[in-house]
Design an enzyme around this catalytic site. Structure first.
Site, mmCIF file in Angstrom:
data_model
loop_
_atom_site.group_PDB
_atom_site.id
_atom_site.type_symbol
_atom_site.label_atom_id
_atom_site.label_comp_id
_atom_site.label_asym_id
_atom_site.label_seq_id
_atom_site.Cartn_x
_atom_site.Cartn_y
_atom_site.Cartn_z
ATOM 1 C CG HIS A 93 99.297 10.159 -117.234
ATOM 2 N ND1 HIS A 93 99.079 8.930 -116.649
ATOM 3 C CD2 HIS A 93 98.092 10.780 -117.266
ATOM 4 C CE1 HIS A 93 97.794 8.821 -116.341
ATOM 5 N NE2 HIS A 93 97.177 9.909 -116.704
ATOM 6 C CG HIS A 125 108.458 9.734 -116.222
ATOM 7 N ND1 HIS A 125 108.663 9.059 -115.051
ATOM 8 C CD2 HIS A 125 108.196 11.015 -115.855
ATOM 9 C CE1 HIS A 125 108.528 9.886 -114.022
ATOM 10 N NE2 HIS A 125 108.250 11.076 -114.486
ATOM 11 C CG HIS A 127 107.352 15.716 -116.314
ATOM 12 N ND1 HIS A 127 106.063 15.432 -115.922
ATOM 13 C CD2 HIS A 127 108.150 14.895 -115.611
ATOM 14 C CE1 HIS A 127 106.088 14.471 -115.003
ATOM 15 N NE2 HIS A 127 107.347 14.126 -114.792
ATOM 16 C CG HIS A 152 111.156 13.271 -113.308
ATOM 17 N ND1 HIS A 152 109.863 13.693 -113.107
ATOM 18 C CD2 HIS A 152 111.944 14.359 -113.091
ATOM 19 C CE1 HIS A 152 109.875 14.984 -112.785
ATOM 20 N NE2 HIS A 152 111.124 15.409 -112.779
ATOM 21 C CB THR A 238 105.580 15.818 -110.176
ATOM 22 O OG1 THR A 238 105.965 14.977 -111.271
ATOM 23 C CG2 THR A 238 106.810 16.268 -109.413
ATOM 24 C CB THR A 239 101.989 11.784 -111.451
ATOM 25 O OG1 THR A 239 102.820 10.768 -110.884
ATOM 26 C CG2 THR A 239 102.679 12.369 -112.672
HETATM 27 ZN ZN LIG Z 1 108.023 12.782 -113.465
#
Ligand SMILES: [Zn+2]
Ligand SMILES: *[C@@H]1O[C@H](CO)[C@@H](O)[C@H](O)[C@H]1NC(C)=O
Ligand SMILES: *[C@@H]1O[C@H](CO)[C@@H](O)[C@H](O)[C@H]1NC(C)=O
Ligand SMILES: *[C@@H]1O[C@H](CO)[C@@H](O)[C@H](O)[C@H]1NC(C)=O
Ligand SMILES: *[C@@H]1O[C@H](CO)[C@@H](O)[C@H](O)[C@H]1NC(C)=O
Length: 303
Positions: A93, A125, A127, A152, A238-239
């Site tokens: 992801h 991590h 995005h 993030h 947000t996941t």
């Molecule tokens: Zn995130």
């Protein structure tokens, strides 16, 4: 004779049991969320992701914030070297790095702002979009700064033992959101980002990992970002499972990173071996939630 014995590689792989356990827990949390993907930017995710009323990301505009004083964020052990080695992983992801304690022993943590406690740095991590699209999650000031990547840094309230336990509580998590755009500005203070992005080509395939060499401090991830000004609001992961456990802190200041580093993300692959691109969730409704904004204090008038 010119004798060449067997080549002996010395791996700096003295990964502590504690760090390995933390990595395994982080993987387990991610897998517990099920087999989600970004084919519909999260619109097909179920459960709280559909029904929640305090979801993230959202649009953040300075003109639509509450008029209230917000204290500054206090950073602790952010400038202390982290234990090594560090492990960067492609979890299908995102590119994710679990943050170990500092070499001094304590973990880097934050408090202040509107944070309900002390929050320890757990992982970082990203995005991202693609060569022709932005992948930021929060739409900050209409993204006139043309940010393309959102970092993030996930923190856990020290009152909870694990991230998954913390995600069951409204005061469980705090995430620092940092926007990144391509640029030339070479800043030694965000050398931490460079160190991470240098290893991205080693984690192209799903479930691969790479160790990060050299010293890293959590402050090096923030680099030169102005931390005195930020949005803060109550939202969610947000996941999946989109737990409404996050005090968000999102900075309007945008970091610059060379495009040749950013574009490495676009080569990553997900668990289906498809390009891992556009791994951002669509904007969610604010539903009347208050959004607070900290401004830098006015400079004193010079007479
Ligand atoms: Zn995130
Ligand atoms: C880290 O140290 C630098 C240089 O001393 C300082 O400017 C910066 O504010 C510190 N960052 C944090 C988060 O403490
Ligand atoms: C943008 O890039 C994606 C793949 O990265 C491609 O499928 C799509 O057609 C591109 N769109 C445009 C307008 O170029
Ligand atoms: C990293 O990958 C190697 C090689 O596949 C594997 O042996 C190791 O267990 C992985 N490390 C972690 C922390 O998952
Ligand atoms: C989050 O919600 C709590 C409880 O309703 C509230 O006290 C706090 O001020 C909120 N924080 C932010 C940043 O909105």
């Amino acid at each position: 004779c010119l004798c060449f014995g067997p080549v002996v590689y010395s791996f700096p792989l003295d990964i502590s049991e504690e760090y390995l356990t933390a990595i395994r827990l982080d993987q387990a949390d991610d897998q517990a969320a099920g087999d989600y993907n970004y084919d519909q930017q999260g619109d097909d995710w179920e459960g709280l992701c559909q029904t929640g009323q305090a979801q993230s990301p959202i649009a953040l505009n300075v003109e639509e914030t509450e008029d209230m004083y917000v204290p500054r964020i206090r950073f602790h052990y952010y400038n202390e070297t982290l234990q090594t080695p560090l492990v960067l992983m492609n979890n299908g992801h995102t590119a994710n790095m679990v943050i170990p304690p500092t070499q001094l022993g304590p973990r880097a943590y934050i408090n202040g702002a509107l944070l309900p406690g002390n929050f320890e740095a757990q992982s970082v991590h990203f995005h991202w979009g693609s060569r022709n699209s932005s992948g930021v999650e929060h739409l900050v000031n209409y993204n006139i700064e043309r940010a393309q990547v959102e970092m993030h840094i996930v923190h856990k309230n020290t009152r909870y033992a694990t991230t998954s336990e913390a995600s069951k509580h409204r005061d469980g998590l705090a995430v620092l959101g940092v926007l990144i755009r391509p640029g030339r500005r070479q800043n030694s203070r965000n050398s931490g980002l460079t160190k991470i992005f240098n290893r991205v080509p080693r984690i192209v395939q799903y479930n691969t990992n790479a160790t990060i060499n050299g010293r890293l401090e959590v402050a090096q991830l923030l680099g030169s970002v102005v931390t005195g000004e930020f949005f803060t609001y109550n939202g969610s992961l947000t996941t999946p499972d989109c737990a409404e456990a996050v005090t968000w802190i999102v900075f309007p200041d945008v970091l610059e990173l060379q495009y040749r580093l950013i574009e490495r993300l676009f080569n990553l692959r997900d668990s289906r071996s498809r390009p891992l691109i556009n791994n951002y969730r669509d904007l969610q409704d604010t539903n009347g939630r208050p959004i607070y904004y900290r401004r830098l204090p006015d400079l004193p008038n010079l007479v």
